[in-house]
Design an enzyme around this catalytic site. Structure first.
Site, PDB file in Angstrom:
ATOM      1  N   ASP A  67       0.874  -1.237   0.000  1.00  0.00           N
ATOM      2  CA  ASP A  67      -0.142  -0.126  -0.084  1.00  0.00           C
ATOM      3  C   ASP A  67       0.572   1.265   0.078  1.00  0.00           C
ATOM      4  O   ASP A  67       2.294   1.149   0.233  1.00  0.00           O
ATOM      5  CB  ASP A  67      -1.082  -0.118   1.086  1.00  0.00           C
ATOM      6  CG  ASP A  67      -0.237  -0.587   2.472  1.00  0.00           C
ATOM      7  OD1 ASP A  67       0.894  -0.592   2.522  1.00  0.00           O
ATOM      8  OD2 ASP A  67      -0.948  -1.047   3.325  1.00  0.00           O
ATOM      9  N   ASN A 135      -7.679  -2.872  14.381  1.00  0.00           N
ATOM     10  CA  ASN A 135      -9.038  -3.112  14.025  1.00  0.00           C
ATOM     11  C   ASN A 135      -8.882  -4.230  13.069  1.00  0.00           C
ATOM     12  O   ASN A 135     -10.214  -4.581  12.310  1.00  0.00           O
ATOM     13  CB  ASN A 135      -9.821  -1.950  13.248  1.00  0.00           C
ATOM     14  CG  ASN A 135      -8.962  -1.405  12.064  1.00  0.00           C
ATOM     15  OD1 ASN A 135      -7.898  -1.872  11.442  1.00  0.00           O
ATOM     16  ND2 ASN A 135      -9.700  -0.625  11.541  1.00  0.00           N
ATOM     17  N   HIS A 137      -7.371  -4.808  10.410  1.00  0.00           N
ATOM     18  CA  HIS A 137      -7.028  -4.264   8.791  1.00  0.00           C
ATOM     19  C   HIS A 137      -5.703  -5.213   8.311  1.00  0.00           C
ATOM     20  O   HIS A 137      -4.689  -5.252   9.255  1.00  0.00           O
ATOM     21  CB  HIS A 137      -6.980  -2.934   8.521  1.00  0.00           C
ATOM     22  CG  HIS A 137      -5.914  -2.117   9.043  1.00  0.00           C
ATOM     23  ND1 HIS A 137      -6.070  -0.961   9.475  1.00  0.00           N
ATOM     24  CD2 HIS A 137      -4.502  -2.422   8.772  1.00  0.00           C
ATOM     25  CE1 HIS A 137      -4.987  -0.410   9.733  1.00  0.00           C
ATOM     26  NE2 HIS A 137      -3.879  -1.102   9.420  1.00  0.00           N
ATOM     27  N   GLU A 142      -9.697  -1.925   5.378  1.00  0.00           N
ATOM     28  CA  GLU A 142     -10.418  -1.611   6.768  1.00  0.00           C
ATOM     29  C   GLU A 142     -11.637  -2.360   7.047  1.00  0.00           C
ATOM     30  O   GLU A 142     -12.172  -2.949   5.903  1.00  0.00           O
ATOM     31  CB  GLU A 142     -10.666   0.051   6.857  1.00  0.00           C
ATOM     32  CG  GLU A 142      -9.585   0.931   6.547  1.00  0.00           C
ATOM     33  CD  GLU A 142      -8.561   1.281   7.869  1.00  0.00           C
ATOM     34  OE1 GLU A 142      -8.679   0.099   8.704  1.00  0.00           O
ATOM     35  OE2 GLU A 142      -8.068   1.979   8.233  1.00  0.00           O
TER      36      GLU A 142
HETATM   37  C1  F6R Z   1       1.420  -1.495   6.314  1.00  0.00           C
HETATM   38  C2  F6R Z   1       0.382  -2.216   6.139  1.00  0.00           C
HETATM   39  C3  F6R Z   1      -0.445  -2.003   7.605  1.00  0.00           C
HETATM   40  C4  F6R Z   1       0.253  -2.292   8.750  1.00  0.00           C
HETATM   41  C5  F6R Z   1      -0.604  -2.005   9.934  1.00  0.00           C
HETATM   42  C6  F6R Z   1       0.290  -2.108  11.307  1.00  0.00           C
HETATM   43  O1  F6R Z   1       1.907  -1.698   4.794  1.00  0.00           O
HETATM   44  O2  F6R Z   1      -0.229  -2.451   5.217  1.00  0.00           O
HETATM   45  O3  F6R Z   1      -1.742  -3.147   7.423  1.00  0.00           O
HETATM   46  O4  F6R Z   1       0.760  -3.425   8.677  1.00  0.00           O
HETATM   47  O5  F6R Z   1      -1.199  -0.815  10.008  1.00  0.00           O
HETATM   48  O6  F6R Z   1       1.083  -1.266  11.418  1.00  0.00           O
HETATM   49  P1  F6R Z   1       1.971  -1.022  12.506  1.00  0.00           P
HETATM   50  O7  F6R Z   1       2.913  -2.148  12.309  1.00  0.00           O
HETATM   51  O8  F6R Z   1       2.800   0.083  12.591  1.00  0.00           O
HETATM   52  O9  F6R Z   1       1.409  -1.330  13.874  1.00  0.00           O
END
Ligand code: F6R
Length: 245
Positions: A67, A135, A137, A142
């Protein structure tokens, strides 16, 4: 789904780094699906160390990232292109021309279509790395009533914007939309490894590993549809998520 419980977050990172190094040694021209966020940073450091020691050679590896934020240029320190360069690509012997992070600027629909094409170009990912949102995701798919199969533009939830605000000077600067692989793109990978750490992830991880239920309100649960998923968590998170083994 295989759940690996390690003694510590550092051990989790070592476990996942070994998975990547083993794959690259076995298949030097493999395709890796990569993630950003705080969680994989120490794992990427271990890949850098392994490469510096000559234990792994990334020269023929291709990568595609999950992403990218919309509306910030790739030179912005919080863009995911910048993140990947500074946390990994600048420090290993990969050819940056073989790395792909979606464009966050310009025509959003065209950028999503370009990401969708990259997911399958030259074959799907041999190994896809995932983190998980508080959450549930995965990538930026989301939690909500519906999910999207293909690469698309996603409106970020309050929970995600709040969680990501720690990386920006102020919450107002956090982009509210992102371009992301869709659920089918993630599930297309040959193998998936998800790494998680910290109490904020306990509810999401419980939903992922506790039983066989699947819900769009915890997008990670769709990983139960994939035949080869490894979830790597440390003892502390396993306990907080009520994991019995
Ligand atoms: C990042 C991504 C997100 C993160 C998630 C957790 O490329 O796709 O899904 O893996 O938001 O983020 P952290 O590791 O910062 O808790």
């Amino acid at each position: 789904m295989q759940v690996v419980v390690t003694k510590s977050y550092d051990e989790s990172c070592a476990y996942v780094a070994k998975m990547f190094c083993d794959l690259v040694r076995e298949k030097p021209d493999c395709k890796l699906g990569l993630a950003t966020g705080g969680t994989p940073v120490p794992m990427y450091k271990k890949l850098i160390e392994a490469c510096a020691k000559g234990e792994v050679d990334f020269s023929r590896v291709h990568t595609v990232n999950l992403d990218e934020y919309c509306g910030i240029p790739e030179t912005h320190p919080q863009s995911y292109r910048y993140f990947m360069n500074t946390n990994l690509f600048d420090h290993i012997n990969i050819d940056k021309a073989n790395t792909y992070v979606a464009q966050g600027m310009g025509d959003a629909a065209a950028n999503a279509a370009a990401l969708e094409a990259k997911v399958r170009e030259g074959g799907v990912a041999d190994l896809q790395l995932l983190g998980i949102g508080n959450n549930g995701h995965i990538a930026f798919n989301e939690a909500g009533d519906t999910l999207t199969a293909e690469a698309h533009i996603e409106q970020l939830t309050e929970s995600t914007i709040n969680a990501n605000a720690r990386f920006f000077d102020s919450r107002d600067e956090v982009p509210t939309t992102a371009i992301t692989m869709g659920m089918a793109d993630i599930l297309a990978a040959k193998k998936v490894v998800l790494i998680a750490n910290g109490p904020a992830k306990a509810d999401a991880i419980r939903g992922l590993i506790a039983d066989g239920s699947i819900t769009t309100h915890n997008p990670s649960t769709l990983l139960k549809l994939h035949p080869d998923v490894v979830v790597v968590i440390d003892e502390e998170l396993a306990k907080a998520a009520g994991w019995q083994g």
